[in-house]
Design a protein around this motif. Structure first.
Motif, PDB file in Angstrom:
ATOM      1  N   ILE A 110       0.833  -1.204   0.000  1.00 61.81           N
ATOM      2  CA  ILE A 110       0.000   0.000   0.000  1.00 61.81           C
ATOM      3  C   ILE A 110       0.866   1.251   0.000  1.00 61.81           C
ATOM      4  O   ILE A 110       0.588   2.212  -0.727  1.00 61.81           O
ATOM      5  CB  ILE A 110      -0.968   0.006   1.208  1.00 61.81           C
ATOM      6  CG1 ILE A 110      -1.921  -1.184   1.138  1.00 61.81           C
ATOM      7  CG2 ILE A 110      -1.742   1.311   1.274  1.00 61.81           C
ATOM      8  CD1 ILE A 110      -2.904  -1.171  -0.006  1.00 61.81           C
ATOM      9  N   VAL A 111       1.931   1.266   0.786  1.00 59.49           N
ATOM     10  CA  VAL A 111       2.845   2.419   0.803  1.00 59.49           C
ATOM     11  C   VAL A 111       3.377   2.667  -0.599  1.00 59.49           C
ATOM     12  O   VAL A 111       3.404   3.806  -1.081  1.00 59.49           O
ATOM     13  CB  VAL A 111       3.999   2.193   1.810  1.00 59.49           C
ATOM     14  CG1 VAL A 111       5.086   3.239   1.637  1.00 59.49           C
ATOM     15  CG2 VAL A 111       3.478   2.203   3.238  1.00 59.49           C
ATOM     16  N   SER A 112       3.787   1.606  -1.285  1.00 57.77           N
ATOM     17  CA  SER A 112       4.326   1.749  -2.643  1.00 57.77           C
ATOM     18  C   SER A 112       3.281   2.271  -3.618  1.00 57.77           C
ATOM     19  O   SER A 112       3.580   3.110  -4.466  1.00 57.77           O
ATOM     20  CB  SER A 112       4.881   0.410  -3.133  1.00 57.77           C
ATOM     21  OG  SER A 112       5.986   0.008  -2.369  1.00 57.77           O
ATOM     22  N   VAL A 113       2.050   1.787  -3.514  1.00 53.64           N
ATOM     23  CA  VAL A 113       0.981   2.262  -4.401  1.00 53.64           C
ATOM     24  C   VAL A 113       0.709   3.744  -4.137  1.00 53.64           C
ATOM     25  O   VAL A 113       0.616   4.547  -5.074  1.00 53.64           O
ATOM     26  CB  VAL A 113      -0.308   1.427  -4.254  1.00 53.64           C
ATOM     27  CG1 VAL A 113      -1.482   2.085  -4.970  1.00 53.64           C
ATOM     28  CG2 VAL A 113      -0.089   0.006  -4.773  1.00 53.64           C
ATOM     29  N   ILE A 114       0.568   4.116  -2.872  1.00 56.38           N
ATOM     30  CA  ILE A 114       0.303   5.522  -2.538  1.00 56.38           C
ATOM     31  C   ILE A 114       1.416   6.416  -3.084  1.00 56.38           C
ATOM     32  O   ILE A 114       1.142   7.423  -3.741  1.00 56.38           O
ATOM     33  CB  ILE A 114       0.138   5.712  -1.011  1.00 56.38           C
ATOM     34  CG1 ILE A 114      -1.166   5.073  -0.539  1.00 56.38           C
ATOM     35  CG2 ILE A 114       0.183   7.197  -0.642  1.00 56.38           C
ATOM     36  CD1 ILE A 114      -1.343   5.046   0.977  1.00 56.38           C
ATOM     37  N   ASN A 115       2.664   6.046  -2.841  1.00 57.16           N
ATOM     38  CA  ASN A 115       3.777   6.873  -3.311  1.00 57.16           C
ATOM     39  C   ASN A 115       3.787   6.988  -4.829  1.00 57.16           C
ATOM     40  O   ASN A 115       3.978   8.075  -5.378  1.00 57.16           O
ATOM     41  CB  ASN A 115       5.110   6.322  -2.806  1.00 57.16           C
ATOM     42  CG  ASN A 115       5.284   6.514  -1.315  1.00 57.16           C
ATOM     43  OD1 ASN A 115       4.671   7.385  -0.702  1.00 57.16           O
ATOM     44  ND2 ASN A 115       6.105   5.685  -0.713  1.00 57.16           N
ATOM     45  N   ALA A 116       3.587   5.875  -5.509  1.00 52.21           N
ATOM     46  CA  ALA A 116       3.612   5.889  -6.973  1.00 52.21           C
ATOM     47  C   ALA A 116       2.457   6.714  -7.546  1.00 52.21           C
ATOM     48  O   ALA A 116       2.665   7.549  -8.443  1.00 52.21           O
ATOM     49  CB  ALA A 116       3.553   4.464  -7.509  1.00 52.21           C
ATOM     50  N   VAL A 117       1.252   6.519  -7.031  1.00 50.74           N
ATOM     51  CA  VAL A 117       0.078   7.231  -7.548  1.00 50.74           C
ATOM     52  C   VAL A 117       0.194   8.736  -7.261  1.00 50.74           C
ATOM     53  O   VAL A 117      -0.154   9.559  -8.112  1.00 50.74           O
ATOM     54  CB  VAL A 117      -1.216   6.641  -6.969  1.00 50.74           C
ATOM     55  CG1 VAL A 117      -2.425   7.510  -7.266  1.00 50.74           C
ATOM     56  CG2 VAL A 117      -1.423   5.230  -7.504  1.00 50.74           C
ATOM     57  N   CYS A 118       0.693   9.093  -6.104  1.00 46.09           N
ATOM     58  CA  CYS A 118       0.813  10.506  -5.757  1.00 46.09           C
ATOM     59  C   CYS A 118       1.917  11.196  -6.559  1.00 46.09           C
ATOM     60  O   CYS A 118       1.905  12.423  -6.700  1.00 46.09           O
ATOM     61  CB  CYS A 118       1.047  10.675  -4.255  1.00 46.09           C
ATOM     62  SG  CYS A 118      -0.418  10.204  -3.287  1.00 46.09           S
ATOM     63  N   ASP A 119       2.851  10.433  -7.108  1.00 40.22           N
ATOM     64  CA  ASP A 119       3.910  10.997  -7.935  1.00 40.22           C
ATOM     65  C   ASP A 119       3.519  11.177  -9.397  1.00 40.22           C
ATOM     66  O   ASP A 119       4.220  11.837 -10.153  1.00 40.22           O
ATOM     67  CB  ASP A 119       5.171  10.114  -7.876  1.00 40.22           C
ATOM     68  CG  ASP A 119       5.919  10.260  -6.558  1.00 40.22           C
ATOM     69  OD1 ASP A 119       5.659  11.233  -5.812  1.00 40.22           O
ATOM     70  OD2 ASP A 119       6.757   9.371  -6.264  1.00 40.22           O
ATOM     71  N   VAL A 120       2.399  10.595  -9.808  1.00 39.59           N
ATOM     72  CA  VAL A 120       1.961  10.691 -11.198  1.00 39.59           C
ATOM     73  C   VAL A 120       1.445  12.093 -11.474  1.00 39.59           C
ATOM     74  O   VAL A 120       0.546  12.578 -10.774  1.00 39.59           O
ATOM     75  CB  VAL A 120       0.841   9.665 -11.507  1.00 39.59           C
ATOM     76  CG1 VAL A 120       0.227   9.899 -12.870  1.00 39.59           C
ATOM     77  CG2 VAL A 120       1.360   8.253 -11.398  1.00 39.59           C
TER      78      VAL A 120
END
Length: 124
Positions: A110-120
């Motif tokens: 979940i941490v990885s998904v949040i970080n990746a999505v927020c960086d898009v």
């Protein structure tokens, strides 16, 4: 055949969640963990009316010794990038109207998904 069903299901999920923009599903895998594997769809990232982001995500749990492969789940996640919180608005196409905000805590997927999505970067 399975990929076609996943794409069709994803389109139906997003149709309920809001406007759908035609385009291929582009699954991006985050680093797997002991819990399993998780992907998010780059083409589904949207800013919603509340300033949060939504994304289609899928999770497949890890296979434990002696078990057969487990079936995964599809989620429409709403993400609060400023506070690093998320909630699952839909699970396998079923709405969760009163989903609570959650912190990712030590859930590396979940941490990885949040970080990746927020960086898009969002297109305007």
């Amino acid at each position: 055949m399975t990929r076609r069903l996943i794409v069709l299901f994803a389109a139906l999920v997003l149709a309920w969640a809001g406007p759908v923009w035609a385009g291929p599903v582009e699954w991006v895998e985050v680093p797997p963990s002991e819990a399993g594997q998780q992907w998010w769809d780059r083409g589904s990232v949207r800013a919603d009316g509340t300033g949060m982001r939504t994304v289609l995500s899928r999770f497949t749990p890890a296979v434990v010794d002696g078990e057969s492969a487990r079936q995964g789940s599809l989620y429409v996640m709403q993400i609060d990038c400023a506070q690093q919180l998320y909630r699952d608005k839909q699970v396998n196409g079923i709405p969760r109207f009163r989903a609570d905000w959650q912190a990712a805590g030590s859930d590396d997927l979940i941490v990885s998904v949040i970080n990746a999505v927020c960086d898009v970067p969002l297109s305007s």
